[in-house]
Structure formats: structure tokens, C-alpha cells
Design a protein around this motif. Structure first.
Motif, PDB file in Angstrom:
ATOM      1  N   LEU A 160       0.826  -1.207   0.000  1.00  0.00           N
ATOM      2  CA  LEU A 160       0.000   0.000   0.000  1.00  0.00           C
ATOM      3  C   LEU A 160       0.862   1.259   0.000  1.00  0.00           C
ATOM      4  N   THR A 161       1.950   1.232   0.751  1.00  0.00           N
ATOM      5  CA  THR A 161       2.872   2.374   0.768  1.00  0.00           C
ATOM      6  C   THR A 161       3.505   2.561  -0.605  1.00  0.00           C
ATOM      7  N   GLU A 162       3.931   1.455  -1.220  1.00  0.00           N
ATOM      8  CA  GLU A 162       4.544   1.550  -2.540  1.00  0.00           C
ATOM      9  C   GLU A 162       3.533   2.015  -3.583  1.00  0.00           C
ATOM     10  N   ILE A 163       2.301   1.510  -3.518  1.00  0.00           N
ATOM     11  CA  ILE A 163       1.258   1.924  -4.462  1.00  0.00           C
ATOM     12  C   ILE A 163       1.010   3.426  -4.350  1.00  0.00           C
ATOM     13  N   ASP A 164       0.946   3.936  -3.132  1.00  0.00           N
ATOM     14  CA  ASP A 164       0.746   5.371  -2.932  1.00  0.00           C
ATOM     15  C   ASP A 164       1.885   6.157  -3.585  1.00  0.00           C
ATOM     16  N   TRP A 165       3.122   5.736  -3.345  1.00  0.00           N
ATOM     17  CA  TRP A 165       4.273   6.420  -3.948  1.00  0.00           C
ATOM     18  C   TRP A 165       4.232   6.323  -5.470  1.00  0.00           C
ATOM     19  N   LEU A 166       3.940   5.120  -5.988  1.00  0.00           N
ATOM     20  CA  LEU A 166       3.886   4.930  -7.440  1.00  0.00           C
ATOM     21  C   LEU A 166       2.833   5.834  -8.068  1.00  0.00           C
ATOM     22  N   ASP A 167       1.649   5.904  -7.477  1.00  0.00           N
ATOM     23  CA  ASP A 167       0.580   6.751  -8.035  1.00  0.00           C
ATOM     24  C   ASP A 167       1.022   8.211  -8.107  1.00  0.00           C
ATOM     25  N   ARG A 168       1.621   8.697  -7.026  1.00  0.00           N
ATOM     26  CA  ARG A 168       2.076  10.094  -7.019  1.00  0.00           C
ATOM     27  C   ARG A 168       3.189  10.316  -8.045  1.00  0.00           C
ATOM     28  N   GLN A 169       4.141   9.386  -8.097  1.00  0.00           N
ATOM     29  CA  GLN A 169       5.273   9.549  -9.010  1.00  0.00           C
ATOM     30  C   GLN A 169       4.827   9.435 -10.463  1.00  0.00           C
ATOM     31  N   ILE A 170       3.969   8.492 -10.773  1.00  0.00           N
ATOM     32  CA  ILE A 170       3.467   8.339 -12.141  1.00  0.00           C
ATOM     33  C   ILE A 170       2.726   9.601 -12.555  1.00  0.00           C
ATOM     34  N   GLY A 171       1.896  10.123 -11.668  1.00  0.00           N
ATOM     35  CA  GLY A 171       1.167  11.356 -11.975  1.00  0.00           C
ATOM     36  C   GLY A 171       2.111  12.513 -12.267  1.00  0.00           C
ATOM     37  N   GLU A 172       3.145  12.663 -11.433  1.00  0.00           N
ATOM     38  CA  GLU A 172       4.107  13.745 -11.623  1.00  0.00           C
ATOM     39  C   GLU A 172       4.889  13.567 -12.926  1.00  0.00           C
ATOM     40  N   LEU A 173       5.338  12.350 -13.204  1.00  0.00           N
ATOM     41  CA  LEU A 173       6.093  12.101 -14.437  1.00  0.00           C
ATOM     42  C   LEU A 173       5.221  12.339 -15.665  1.00  0.00           C
ATOM     43  N   ASN A 174       3.982  11.875 -15.621  1.00  0.00           N
ATOM     44  CA  ASN A 174       3.072  12.112 -16.749  1.00  0.00           C
ATOM     45  C   ASN A 174       2.804  13.601 -16.925  1.00  0.00           C
ATOM     46  N   ARG A 175       2.661  14.326 -15.823  1.00  0.00           N
ATOM     47  CA  ARG A 175       2.446  15.778 -15.900  1.00  0.00           C
ATOM     48  C   ARG A 175       3.649  16.439 -16.576  1.00  0.00           C
ATOM     49  N   ARG A 176       4.856  16.045 -16.153  1.00  0.00           N
ATOM     50  CA  ARG A 176       6.075  16.609 -16.755  1.00  0.00           C
ATOM     51  C   ARG A 176       6.183  16.263 -18.232  1.00  0.00           C
ATOM     52  N   ALA A 177       5.640  15.102 -18.612  1.00  0.00           N
ATOM     53  CA  ALA A 177       5.703  14.672 -20.010  1.00  0.00           C
ATOM     54  C   ALA A 177       4.543  15.239 -20.833  1.00  0.00           C
ATOM     55  N   GLY A 178       3.630  15.966 -20.171  1.00  0.00           N
ATOM     56  CA  GLY A 178       2.516  16.576 -20.894  1.00  0.00           C
ATOM     57  C   GLY A 178       1.300  15.693 -21.030  1.00  0.00           C
ATOM     58  N   PHE A 179       1.187  14.646 -20.213  1.00  0.00           N
ATOM     59  CA  PHE A 179       0.043  13.753 -20.253  1.00  0.00           C
ATOM     60  C   PHE A 179      -0.851  14.022 -19.053  1.00  0.00           C
ATOM     61  N   SER A 180      -2.135  13.784 -19.232  1.00  0.00           N
ATOM     62  CA  SER A 180      -3.078  13.940 -18.134  1.00  0.00           C
ATOM     63  C   SER A 180      -2.918  12.787 -17.163  1.00  0.00           C
ATOM     64  N   ALA A 181      -2.860  13.102 -15.873  1.00  0.00           N
ATOM     65  CA  ALA A 181      -2.725  12.063 -14.848  1.00  0.00           C
ATOM     66  C   ALA A 181      -4.083  11.668 -14.285  1.00  0.00           C
ATOM     67  N   SER A 182      -5.169  12.224 -14.828  1.00  0.00           N
ATOM     68  CA  SER A 182      -6.489  11.969 -14.255  1.00  0.00           C
ATOM     69  C   SER A 182      -7.112  10.654 -14.720  1.00  0.00           C
ATOM     70  N   ARG A 183      -6.561  10.030 -15.733  1.00  0.00           N
ATOM     71  CA  ARG A 183      -7.115   8.768 -16.227  1.00  0.00           C
ATOM     72  C   ARG A 183      -6.888   7.634 -15.244  1.00  0.00           C
ATOM     73  N   ARG A 184      -7.812   6.689 -15.236  1.00  0.00           N
ATOM     74  CA  ARG A 184      -7.673   5.509 -14.366  1.00  0.00           C
ATOM     75  C   ARG A 184      -6.500   4.651 -14.820  1.00  0.00           C
ATOM     76  N   THR A 185      -6.337   4.490 -16.120  1.00  0.00           N
ATOM     77  CA  THR A 185      -5.220   3.706 -16.641  1.00  0.00           C
ATOM     78  C   THR A 185      -4.009   4.613 -16.720  1.00  0.00           C
ATOM     79  N   LEU A 186      -3.129   4.486 -15.753  1.00  0.00           N
ATOM     80  CA  LEU A 186      -2.004   5.399 -15.610  1.00  0.00           C
ATOM     81  C   LEU A 186      -0.996   5.305 -16.734  1.00  0.00           C
ATOM     82  N   ALA A 187      -0.953   4.173 -17.416  1.00  0.00           N
ATOM     83  CA  ALA A 187       0.070   3.991 -18.446  1.00  0.00           C
ATOM     84  C   ALA A 187      -0.363   4.548 -19.802  1.00  0.00           C
ATOM     85  N   GLU A 188      -1.644   4.840 -19.966  1.00  0.00           N
ATOM     86  CA  GLU A 188      -2.113   5.336 -21.264  1.00  0.00           C
ATOM     87  C   GLU A 188      -1.923   6.836 -21.386  1.00  0.00           C
ATOM     88  N   PRO A 189      -1.612   7.314 -22.587  1.00  0.00           N
ATOM     89  CA  PRO A 189      -1.499   8.766 -22.789  1.00  0.00           C
ATOM     90  C   PRO A 189      -2.868   9.430 -22.788  1.00  0.00           C
TER      91      PRO A 189
END
Length: 189
Positions: A160-189
Motif C-alpha cells: 500500500l505504501t509503494e502503491i501510494d508512492w507509485l501513483d504520485r510519481q506516475i502522476g508527476e512524471l506524466n504531468r512533466r511529459a505533458g500527459f493527463s494524470a487523471s485517467r484511471r489507466t495510468l500507463a495510457e497517454p
């Protein structure tokens, strides 16, 4: 895992073999000790593959030292391993830690997010650690051993701790890459 660790540390800066061994041991050696009989043949294979070179540098006390440096071929290989890791680097915690230690060398935030999303997807799967005599998974609440129950509790907590970190980090990386982080499928653009 050893090859990635060697190239990852050398991507940080050139190192003497002994220093490299100590760094690899600090990262992964507590689980899998790094023996000279494993490290130096692996260094030689990476050298033969033109992933690293040796150069002589003055010694700090006496004799010259052989410094190991990553080449462009080695950097390219490291980035390939980081960009498209084997499944074991996603599912095995020890290999995953090595992957995380060097993921910053994959400089594209979108590519980093995709690797993290693979780990996130893996962690979404329910853990099956204990089975009955017929091979049927035993739900954590039906475990009789307090130690196995504790193991499951620690496992869930850590995930659960790792999932929380992964969700935040994926969102931040996608934001930096210009992708929306609001989608349920985090890996999709």
C-alpha cells in the motif's frame, strides 16, 4: 541484475573495481552477496561487449588503479534495460530496487512513468503466498500461524505504501511529459 547495477553505477561516474563491488554489495549484496568470481567475469563480459572500458589512473597511495568507465554502447544498453525491463525486474523486489536505483538514467519522464505503471499493475494483483495441500490459496484471514498473518500484514502494508508512492510519481512524471494524470489507466497517454 548485476550487469544493470554495474552499468548503472558507472553511469554515475567512473569507479575502481573494488569501489564498484562495494557499491553493488550495498545495493543488492545483503540479499545476494557479490563474489569476486561473479563480479570480475561480468565486468570482463561487459568490457568484451564494449559496454565499458578500463583506464589507468594514479593510485591514492601507491600503484596505479584500473578505473572502469561506461561507454556510449554501455549507456545505450543500460537505457534499453531500463526502458523495457524483463518481467523479473518488475515482480522481484530485489531486482525492482536495482531498477529504481538507476531509473533516473532513463531521462524521458514518460518512459519512466511507463516502467512504474508496470510495477503498479503488478501490485494490483492479489498476493498468494500460502496454499493448502491441494494447492488452493489460503486467504490471509484463515491463516492459523500468527507469523504468517504478520507476514501478510507487513506485505499488504508495504504494498500500500509503494502503491501510494507509485501513483504520485506516475502522476508527476506524466504531468512533466505533458500527459493527463487523471485517467484511471495510468500507463495510457
Amino acid at each position: 541484475m548485476l550487469k544493470m547495477a554495474i552499468l548503472g553505477f558507472l553511469r554515475d561516474f567512473p569507479l575502481h573495481g573494488y569501489d564498484l563491488k562495494n557499491r553493488v554489495a550495498s545495493l543488492a549484496g545483503h540479499v545476494r552477496p557479490v563474489a569476486d568470481g561473479t563480479l570480475y567475469p561480468t565486468i570482463k563480459k561487459l568490457e568484451d561487449a564494449q559496454c565499458l572500458t578500463r583506464r589507468t589512473a594514479p593510485g591514492s597511495v601507491a600503484a596505479p588503479r584500473h578505473m572502469l568507465e561506461i561507454t556510449q554502447t554501455g549507456t545505450d544498453q543500460l537505457r534499453r534495460w531500463l526502458r523495457d525491463p524483463e518481467q523479473g525486474f518488475i515482480t522481484d523486489d530485489n531486482k525492482w530496487y536495482v531498477m529504481l536505483a538507476f531509473l533516473h538514467h532513463l531521462e524521458n519522464p514518460r518512459e519512466q512513468a511507463l516502467v512504474l505503471a508496470r510495477r503498479r499493475e503488478f501490485l494490483d494483483q492479489p498476493a498468494q503466498l500460502f496454499f493448502d495441500e491441494n494447492g488452493v490459496p489460503i486467504p490471509p484471514e484463515l491463516l492459523e500461524s500468527p507469523f504468517r498473518k504478520g507476514l501478510m500484514q507487513i506485505h499488504r502494508s508495504t504494498n500500500l505504501t509503494e502503491i501510494d508512492w507509485l501513483d504520485r510519481q506516475i502522476g508527476e512524471l506524466n504531468r512533466r511529459a505533458g500527459f493527463s494524470a487523471s485517467r484511471r489507466t495510468l500507463a495510457e497517454p
